[in-house]
Design an enzyme around this catalytic site. Structure first.
Site, PDB file in Angstrom:
ATOM      1  N   ILE A  62       0.810  -1.367   0.079  1.00 48.91           N
ATOM      2  CA  ILE A  62      -0.085  -0.120   0.089  1.00 48.91           C
ATOM      3  C   ILE A  62       0.960   1.380  -0.061  1.00 48.91           C
ATOM      4  CG2 ILE A  62      -0.360   0.266   2.498  1.00 48.91           C
ATOM      5  CD1 ILE A  62      -3.046   0.728  -0.097  1.00 48.91           C
ATOM      6  N   ALA A  63       2.068   0.945   0.549  1.00 49.75           N
ATOM      7  CA  ALA A  63       2.873   2.234   0.476  1.00 49.75           C
ATOM      8  C   ALA A  63       3.322   2.751  -0.973  1.00 49.75           C
ATOM      9  CB  ALA A  63       4.408   2.008   1.179  1.00 49.75           C
ATOM     10  N   SER A 116      12.528   2.507   5.643  1.00 50.51           N
ATOM     11  CA  SER A 116      12.197   1.026   5.806  1.00 50.51           C
ATOM     12  C   SER A 116      13.137   0.275   7.023  1.00 50.51           C
ATOM     13  CB  SER A 116      12.719   0.451   4.549  1.00 50.51           C
ATOM     14  OG  SER A 116      13.000  -0.836   4.633  1.00 50.51           O
ATOM     15  N   ARG A 117      12.869  -0.821   7.297  1.00 50.13           N
ATOM     16  CA  ARG A 117      13.748  -1.710   8.113  1.00 50.13           C
ATOM     17  C   ARG A 117      15.124  -1.785   7.577  1.00 50.13           C
ATOM     18  NH1 ARG A 117      10.316  -6.557   9.153  1.00 50.13           N
ATOM     19  NH2 ARG A 117       9.879  -6.039   6.864  1.00 50.13           N
ATOM     20  N   TYR A 175      13.503   3.300  10.587  1.00 48.59           N
ATOM     21  CA  TYR A 175      12.441   4.349  10.694  1.00 48.59           C
ATOM     22  C   TYR A 175      12.719   5.508  11.500  1.00 48.59           C
ATOM     23  CZ  TYR A 175       9.402   0.935   8.495  1.00 48.59           C
ATOM     24  OH  TYR A 175       8.870  -0.058   7.631  1.00 48.59           O
ATOM     25  N   HIS A 222       1.605   0.080  13.971  1.00 49.52           N
ATOM     26  CA  HIS A 222       1.079   1.470  13.670  1.00 49.52           C
ATOM     27  C   HIS A 222       1.350   2.213  14.900  1.00 49.52           C
ATOM     28  CE1 HIS A 222      -1.867   0.128  10.441  1.00 49.52           C
ATOM     29  NE2 HIS A 222      -0.836  -0.270  10.250  1.00 49.52           N
ATOM     30  N   LYS A 245      -5.554   1.987   8.122  1.00 50.24           N
ATOM     31  CA  LYS A 245      -6.487   1.160   8.832  1.00 50.24           C
ATOM     32  C   LYS A 245      -5.747   0.083   8.857  1.00 50.24           C
ATOM     33  CE  LYS A 245      -7.597  -1.609   6.330  1.00 50.24           C
ATOM     34  NZ  LYS A 245      -7.007  -2.607   5.666  1.00 50.24           N
TER      35      LYS A 245
HETATM   36  N1  LIG Z   1      -5.900   1.431   2.280  1.00 52.13           N
HETATM   37  C1  LIG Z   1      -5.969   0.155   1.527  1.00 52.13           C
HETATM   38  O1  LIG Z   1      -6.599   0.180   0.417  1.00 52.13           O
HETATM   39  C2  LIG Z   1      -5.151  -0.642   2.082  1.00 52.13           C
HETATM   40  C3  LIG Z   1      -4.890  -1.817   1.331  1.00 52.13           C
HETATM   41  C4  LIG Z   1      -3.781  -2.990   1.870  1.00 52.13           C
HETATM   42  C5  LIG Z   1      -3.426  -2.725   3.125  1.00 52.13           C
HETATM   43  N2  LIG Z   1      -3.814  -1.571   3.937  1.00 52.13           N
HETATM   44  C6  LIG Z   1      -3.032  -1.240   5.264  1.00 52.13           C
HETATM   45  O2  LIG Z   1      -2.010  -1.059   5.075  1.00 52.13           O
HETATM   46  C7  LIG Z   1      -0.999  -1.549   5.939  1.00 52.13           C
HETATM   47  C8  LIG Z   1       0.047  -2.264   5.115  1.00 52.13           C
HETATM   48  O3  LIG Z   1      -0.624  -3.342   4.251  1.00 52.13           O
HETATM   49  P1  LIG Z   1       0.209  -3.797   3.168  1.00 52.13           P
HETATM   50  O4  LIG Z   1      -0.543  -4.682   2.426  1.00 52.13           O
HETATM   51  O5  LIG Z   1       0.912  -2.814   2.540  1.00 52.13           O
HETATM   52  O6  LIG Z   1       1.334  -4.527   3.859  1.00 52.13           O
HETATM   53  P2  LIG Z   1       2.842  -5.333   3.446  1.00 52.13           P
HETATM   54  O7  LIG Z   1       2.952  -5.267   1.789  1.00 52.13           O
HETATM   55  O8  LIG Z   1       3.011  -6.613   3.858  1.00 52.13           O
HETATM   56  O9  LIG Z   1       3.620  -4.289   3.903  1.00 52.13           O
HETATM   57  C9  LIG Z   1       4.048  -3.751   5.175  1.00 52.13           C
HETATM   58  C10 LIG Z   1       5.352  -3.296   5.419  1.00 52.13           C
HETATM   59  O10 LIG Z   1       5.445  -2.679   6.783  1.00 52.13           O
HETATM   60  C11 LIG Z   1       6.782  -2.889   6.841  1.00 52.13           C
HETATM   61  N3  LIG Z   1       6.955  -3.391   8.095  1.00 52.13           N
HETATM   62  C12 LIG Z   1       7.475  -2.932   9.437  1.00 52.13           C
HETATM   63  N4  LIG Z   1       7.588  -3.775  10.466  1.00 52.13           N
HETATM   64  C13 LIG Z   1       7.279  -4.894  10.091  1.00 52.13           C
HETATM   65  C14 LIG Z   1       7.391  -6.243  10.440  1.00 52.13           C
HETATM   66  N5  LIG Z   1       7.722  -6.299  11.545  1.00 52.13           N
HETATM   67  N6  LIG Z   1       7.080  -7.157   9.717  1.00 52.13           N
HETATM   68  C15 LIG Z   1       6.601  -6.828   8.359  1.00 52.13           C
HETATM   69  N7  LIG Z   1       6.713  -5.868   7.980  1.00 52.13           N
HETATM   70  C16 LIG Z   1       7.015  -4.768   8.541  1.00 52.13           C
HETATM   71  C17 LIG Z   1       7.723  -3.524   5.770  1.00 52.13           C
HETATM   72  O11 LIG Z   1       8.384  -2.599   4.962  1.00 52.13           O
HETATM   73  P3  LIG Z   1       9.805  -2.531   5.350  1.00 52.13           P
HETATM   74  O12 LIG Z   1      10.443  -3.877   4.880  1.00 52.13           O
HETATM   75  O13 LIG Z   1      10.274  -1.329   4.541  1.00 52.13           O
HETATM   76  O14 LIG Z   1      10.199  -2.009   6.796  1.00 52.13           O
HETATM   77  C18 LIG Z   1       6.729  -4.042   4.859  1.00 52.13           C
HETATM   78  O15 LIG Z   1       6.857  -4.018   3.632  1.00 52.13           O
HETATM   79  C19 LIG Z   1      -2.019  -2.463   6.937  1.00 52.13           C
HETATM   80  O16 LIG Z   1      -2.554  -1.484   8.043  1.00 52.13           O
HETATM   81  C20 LIG Z   1      -3.100  -2.771   6.069  1.00 52.13           C
HETATM   82  O17 LIG Z   1      -4.486  -3.113   6.539  1.00 52.13           O
HETATM   83  C21 LIG Z   1      -4.658  -0.734   3.515  1.00 52.13           C
END
Ligand SMILES: NC(=O)c1ccc[n+]([C@@H]2O[C@H](COP(=O)([O-])OP(=O)(O)OC[C@H]3O[C@@H](n4cnc5c(N)ncnc54)[C@H](OP(=O)(O)O)[C@@H]3O)[C@@H](O)[C@H]2O)c1
Length: 326
Positions: A15-16, A36-37, A58, A79, A97
């Site tokens: 989502i980032a 990022s980590r 971070y 979060h 969220k």
């Molecule tokens: N608004 C929307 O449409 C939408 C859609 C999907 C998700 N979301 C929300 O966005 C958030 C992230 O979702 P996502 O789907 O983007 O997740 P994701 O692809 O798994 O990415 C999460 C990122 O968080 C970082 N991170 C920090 N600490 C971590 C840990 N201990 N373990 C794993 N990752 C860690 C990692 O980045 P680094 O490796 O760079 O640290 C990882 O790439 C959630 O809250 C989700 O509910 C929103």
């Protein structure tokens, strides 16, 4: 030269990347840095998305004096920690969220925003999607009579081994990830929070909710039925029924581009509006910060806290307790 706030992106996940694309499409948005980590992941993300500065932790992102607002896009479990760290460093925050793991964490985050006199907002993009706003306004104007029921489902199939969706330590499960959408869709459309909610679910062997369904009753009368799953793909439309007709909302209801109003004895009325996805909430957050506000007037912090209390209630009924809570 753009007007602040300048963005910092906290994480390099899915989502980032979507948010960065949305911000690039806004003429007055500037992204200064990503954190990022890992340095390698930050470097790769920065180079893919044309971001000048890449931080391998971070803490370095939060210390960056050229970042005014941080977009927190980590798993739910992280979060609170990341949001409070950014706020304490003097940055504003737009946090994905589900805003936190539970209401207690959310209260700490709100306290940190107030203590530091910084802007804080839950990134619930649905509330800013033009067709969803139009839908709410049409219903409030009585276009289908007295509101009786709202039905919505959000089921996806996520089997990624060790992915965040199924991990209790990352606050996985259907509710915080996708179930929040049908529940808060009904809150948004009614402008209310439920007086009562009943939910039943099935858990994974690791103890997060894989599938659940339930009903919520709202103070002015409507009932909302909701379903969510991370075990199976469902339909993603929504249906709203009133005494004089019904609305069929195009899938996916949480960022729909349109809907059809069916009234007794009349031709269906089609409503469609442009949809720029995540850009709507981002533009709103920037405008609020520029105007000196400390929260949104669309999804304020009291609303976010009530949402977290609702999620806590449903999760208790499902029997899901995260490791950080036990
Ligand atoms: N608004 C929307 O449409 C939408 C859609 C999907 C998700 N979301 C929300 O966005 C958030 C992230 O979702 P996502 O789907 O983007 O997740 P994701 O692809 O798994 O990415 C999460 C990122 O968080 C970082 N991170 C920090 N600490 C971590 C840990 N201990 N373990 C794993 N990752 C860690 C990692 O980045 P680094 O490796 O760079 O640290 C990882 O790439 C959630 O809250 C989700 O509910 C929103």
């Amino acid at each position: 030269m753009t007007t602040p706030p300048r963005w910092g992106i906290a994480s390099t996940g899915k989502i980032a990347a979507s948010m960065v694309t949305a911000l690039h499409a806004l003429p007055d948005a500037e992204i200064t840095a990503v954190g990022s980590r890992s340095q390698a992941s930050a470097d790769e993300f920065a180079s893919t998305h044309g971001i000048a500065r890449a931080w391998g932790s971070y803490d370095e992102l939060f210390a960056d004096p050229d970042v005014d607002i941080v977009y927190v896009a980590s798993p739910h479990s992280h979060h609170r920690e990341m949001t409070i760290a950014a706020l304490d460093a003097g940055q504003h925050v737009l946090c994905e969220k589900a805003f936190a793991v539970n209401a207690a964490e959310a209260r700490e985050m709100v306290d940190a925003a107030r203590r530091n006199d910084r802007f804080l907002m839950e990134a619930m993009w649905t509330w800013f999607i033009p067709a969803v706003v139009e839908l709410r306004d049409r219903i409030a104007a009585g276009s289908i009579g007295r509101l009786l029921t709202i039905e919505a489902a959000f089921g996806i199939r996520v089997d990624v081994p060790d992915g965040r969706h199924r991990r209790p330590d990352l606050a996985g499960g259907a509710l915080l990830d996708v179930g929040i959408y049908p529940l808060t869709f009904a809150c948004f459309l009614t402008g209310e929070h439920p007086t009562d909610v009943r939910a039943y679910g099935q858990l994974t062997p690791d103890g997060v909710d894989e599938t659940f369904a339930g009903v919520a009753s709202f103070p002015s009368g409507p009932l909302a039925t909701f379903q969510a799953s991370i075990g199976a793909l469902s339909g993603h439309g929504a249906r709203i029924v009133g005494t004089d007709g019904r609305v069929e909302v195009d899938a996916p209801f949480w960022h729909t581009a349109g809907f059809t109003i069916h009234r007794d004895g009349a031709e269906p009325e089609r409503v469609a509006l442009p949809n720029s996805g995540l850009a709507h909430e981002a533009a709103h957050a920037m405008a609020r910060v520029r105007a000196g506000h400390r929260e949104s007037d669309v999804i304020d912090l009291a609303t976010t806290l009530r949402t977290m209390e609702l999620l806590d209630d449903v999760r208790a009924q499902l029997g899901v307790v995260y490791p950080s809570e036990s």
